[in-house]
Every structure is written in structure tokens, then in C-alpha cells.
Design an enzyme around this catalytic site. Structure first.
Site, PDB file in Angstrom:
ATOM      1  N   GLU A 127      34.439  30.776  40.214  1.00 16.61           N
ATOM      2  CA  GLU A 127      33.604  30.528  39.034  1.00 16.61           C
ATOM      3  C   GLU A 127      33.696  29.064  38.596  1.00 16.61           C
ATOM      4  OE1 GLU A 127      34.388  33.212  35.818  1.00 16.61           O
ATOM      5  OE2 GLU A 127      34.410  34.968  37.122  1.00 16.61           O
ATOM      6  N   SER A 170      46.011  53.823  41.663  1.00 18.21           N
ATOM      7  CA  SER A 170      46.863  52.943  40.874  1.00 18.21           C
ATOM      8  C   SER A 170      48.297  53.113  41.343  1.00 18.21           C
ATOM      9  CB  SER A 170      46.750  53.260  39.374  1.00 18.21           C
ATOM     10  OG  SER A 170      47.302  54.517  39.093  1.00 18.21           O
ATOM     11  N   ALA A 179      36.856  42.729  36.831  1.00 16.30           N
ATOM     12  CA  ALA A 179      38.265  42.340  36.787  1.00 16.30           C
ATOM     13  C   ALA A 179      38.389  40.825  36.941  1.00 16.30           C
ATOM     14  CB  ALA A 179      39.030  43.084  37.880  1.00 16.30           C
ATOM     15  N   ARG A 180      38.775  40.375  38.111  1.00 17.04           N
ATOM     16  CA  ARG A 180      38.797  38.967  38.465  1.00 17.04           C
ATOM     17  C   ARG A 180      38.085  38.814  39.795  1.00 17.04           C
ATOM     18  NH1 ARG A 180      39.353  37.832  33.972  1.00 17.04           N
ATOM     19  NH2 ARG A 180      41.098  36.759  32.943  1.00 17.04           N
ATOM     20  N   HIS A 201      30.001  36.317  33.589  1.00 14.87           N
ATOM     21  CA  HIS A 201      31.303  36.624  32.980  1.00 14.87           C
ATOM     22  C   HIS A 201      31.146  36.932  31.484  1.00 14.87           C
ATOM     23  CE1 HIS A 201      35.854  35.981  33.726  1.00 14.87           C
ATOM     24  NE2 HIS A 201      35.659  36.886  32.777  1.00 14.87           N
TER      25      HIS A 201
END
Length: 330
Positions: free
Chosen positions: A279, A191, A249-250, A297
Site C-alpha cells: 500500500e 485458528s 486483515a493486512r 483501506h
């Protein structure tokens, strides 16, 4: 000027708000008690024309994932009536926040409400991928199971293994906590800053360095241009051959084409995905893979969580029109 909200205000003076997607009934009822609500009770994202109209015709909008408020939408409405986009969800990479700010429109989100549900989904995918649960379920449903035997569908053990978390925010920490205390896993992460955690964890300087040292790599980064394809071919190459990639996450945080190549060539143990680059389109090559566990999702898909997300979005709207500090500005 923002319109005040209060029990003595005539209904005509209430802020006009568009709820852009179908939400739990309790959320819609709460919003209707505070605002003049137009409810677009549909599951599909707004069209560009609908988004432009939302900026022209409403004081506030409650949009969500898929409602793509990009710079062109804001440019098409140079003098918007709308003053706030109260996003339903923690992720807001579908909204160009810089363009919104230039247009004088506040943007809020709903953090906190989604943390535990999303972390639970990560653990679901981790276990399903490691133990080949989706593949086994298909075997039973297809009538192809011939009974138990000692080397049937051998998967990857989870307890005591090494977890890597890419993005150690609220959700990443909740995932690590579950894995450490629930499964005795050691924790590593990458991170932007060192984290003070309640459990031992080793920080790595790059996604590649982290990937090389873990059995499971869980992606918990926010979406957006800055994180697009963070998990690329080099990260996938660094993963040990037995390792599993989990993404809650994405979709665009992972280079989907590179991941499909790695899975087809069996260069990693498997993948568990709840999100995808485009998506709801999922590549046929990905759907054909037995070593990929695919969910639609479901990250926050519980009634309690979706109601809480809605309440937070409504609270952001209420605070804005009451000229109070926003609970969750972005």
C-alpha cells in the site's frame, strides 16, 4: 523517569508528545489538554529521518500504519528519549516490538474500537464481490447499461451459504456473527485454538482444509512475519471455483501475485480487498480485473471509530506517564 500528569503541573513539565499523522480534531484537543503536543498534521507516513527524530526528541509518540519503526530506526537512536509508542490502530506489524522492547520503549495499540467497523467492511466486500456490485456500478457510470434482463450480471447468492473465517479473533468472530445471524450462513474457521462461540461453528486444522469447504473465505489474521502469505497458491487452489476471497486483515497475509493469477484464470469466483501488499501501490493487473472489488483501506473509516481509536491511544499515553497499568500493551 516518566513525567507525572496532573492539573497542578506546570506546562513546561508536561510530557512532550508527537502526534505523527492527521487525526480527528477531538483527539488532538484531548491530547493537548494532557501533553505538550507537536502535531504533524499530514496524511503521509513519517520518513526514516522523522522517525529517528521522534525517538530522540519526544517522550512519547502516537504513530499509525505506515510509520515503519523497524529495527534500523531503533538502532539509529541508541539512547532514545521516547519511552512509549502509542499506536493508533489495532495492527502494529509496522513496529518492530522486539527492537522497541530492547530499547526500553513500550508499545500499545487500540483493540476493541475497530472491531465492528472492520467487520462491517468485511460484509460490504463480501456482498459487493458476490453480487458484482462494483462491476455493475462501473457499467452504469460508463453509460453501458442497456437495461434489465433475466441473465444480466448473475452473481453468487449469499444467504444460507458457508462462511470460512481465517483467524477467529475479535474481528473474525464479529464477522461470523453477522453472517450467521444476518444471512443464515453456516460458519467454519481455522485458528490456533478452539473457540467458545455463541453460534455453531466447525474448526479446521489448516487454511487449505478450511478453504476447500467454504463459499466465502474471509481473512481476519493479524499481520506480521508469522502470517505473511498464509493465503498462498495452495490455499487459493483449495477454494471451490465459485468461492470468493475477502481480505480485511493486512495485505501481506495474502500472496498477492498468486491471487492475481487465480483471478485472471477465473479459478475462483472473485475477491474483495481492502488491503494490499505494498500500500498504496496496487498492481495494474489487479486493477484491471472485473472480478476484484477494491477498496482503499476503509476498514475503520468512520468518524466515531477513528475518534474512539484516538481516545484509546491518548489513554495509553496518559496511563504511561501517570505510571499506571497500560490499558492496551502489546
Amino acid at each position: 523517569m516518566p513525567r507525572p500528569v496532573g492539573p497542578q503541573i506546570d506546562e513546561i513539565a508536561l510530557p512532550k508528545v508527537l502526534i505523527a499523522r492527521n487525526l480527528p480534531d477531538a483527539v488532538v484537543e484531548e491530547a493537548r489538554a494532557l501533553f505538550d503536543v507537536t502535531y504533524r498534521d499530514r496524511p503521509n507516513p513519517m520518513t526514516r529521518a522523522e522517525m529517528e527524530a521522534s525517538l530522540r526528541d519526544y517522550d512519547g509518540v502516537l504513530p499509525t500504519l505506515g510509520d515503519l519503526y523497524d529495527a534500523q530506526v531503533f538502532a539509529a537512536v541508541p539512547e532514545p528519549r521516547c519511552r512509549i509508542l502509542a499506536n493508533f490502530g489495532v495492527g502494529y506489524n509496522h513496529i518492530d516490538t522486539a527492537a522497541a522492547q530492547t530499547a526500553g520503549i513500550a508499545v500499545t495499540n487500540t483493540p476493541g474500537a475497530v472491531t465492528d467497523a472492520t467487520a462491517d467492511t468485511a460484509l460490504t466486500l463480501l456482498l459487493m464481490s458476490a453480487r458484482r456490485a462494483a462491476e455493475g456500478e462501473r457499467l452504469v457510470r460508463d453509460g453501458a447499461w442497456e437495461g434489465w434482463h433475466p441473465v444480466q450480471m448473475l452473481g453468487h447468492h449469499v444467504t444460507g451459504k458457508r462462511l470460512g473465517v481465517l483467524g477467529m479473533g475479535r474481528i473474525g468472530q464479529a464477522i461470523a456473527r453477522r453472517c450467521h445471524y444476518g444471512f443464515g450462513m453456516s460458519v467454519a474457521y481455522a485458528s490456533r485454538s478452539e473457540k467458545e462461540l455463541e453460534y455453531p461453528a466447525q474448526r479446521f486444522d489448516s487454511p487449505q482444509a478450511l478453504a476447500a469447504e467454504v463459499d466465502f473465505l474471509v481473512v481476519a489474521l493479524p499481520g506480521g512475519a508469522a502470517t505473511r502469505h498464509t493465503v498462498d497458491a495452495s490455499v487459493l487452489k483449495a477454494l471451490p471455483a465459485h468461492a470468493h476471497l475477502i481480505n480485511i486483515a493486512r495485505g501481506d497475509v495474502v500472496d498477492e501475485a498468486a491471487l492475481i493469477d487465480a483471478l485472471e484464470e477465473r479459478r475462483i469466483g472473485g475477491a474483495g480487498l481492502d488491503v494490499y501488499e505494498n500500500e498504496p501501490q496496487v498492481p495494474d493487473r489487479l486493477k484491471a480485473l472485473d472480478n476484484a472489488t477494491l477498496l482503499p483501506h476503509l476498514g475503520t473509516a468512520t468518524l466515531e471509530v477513528r475518534e474512539e481509536m484516538g481516545r484509546l491511544a491518548v489513554a495509553n499515553l496518559r496511563a504511561f506517564f501517570a505510571e499506571e497499568p497500560l490499558p492496551n500493551p502489546v
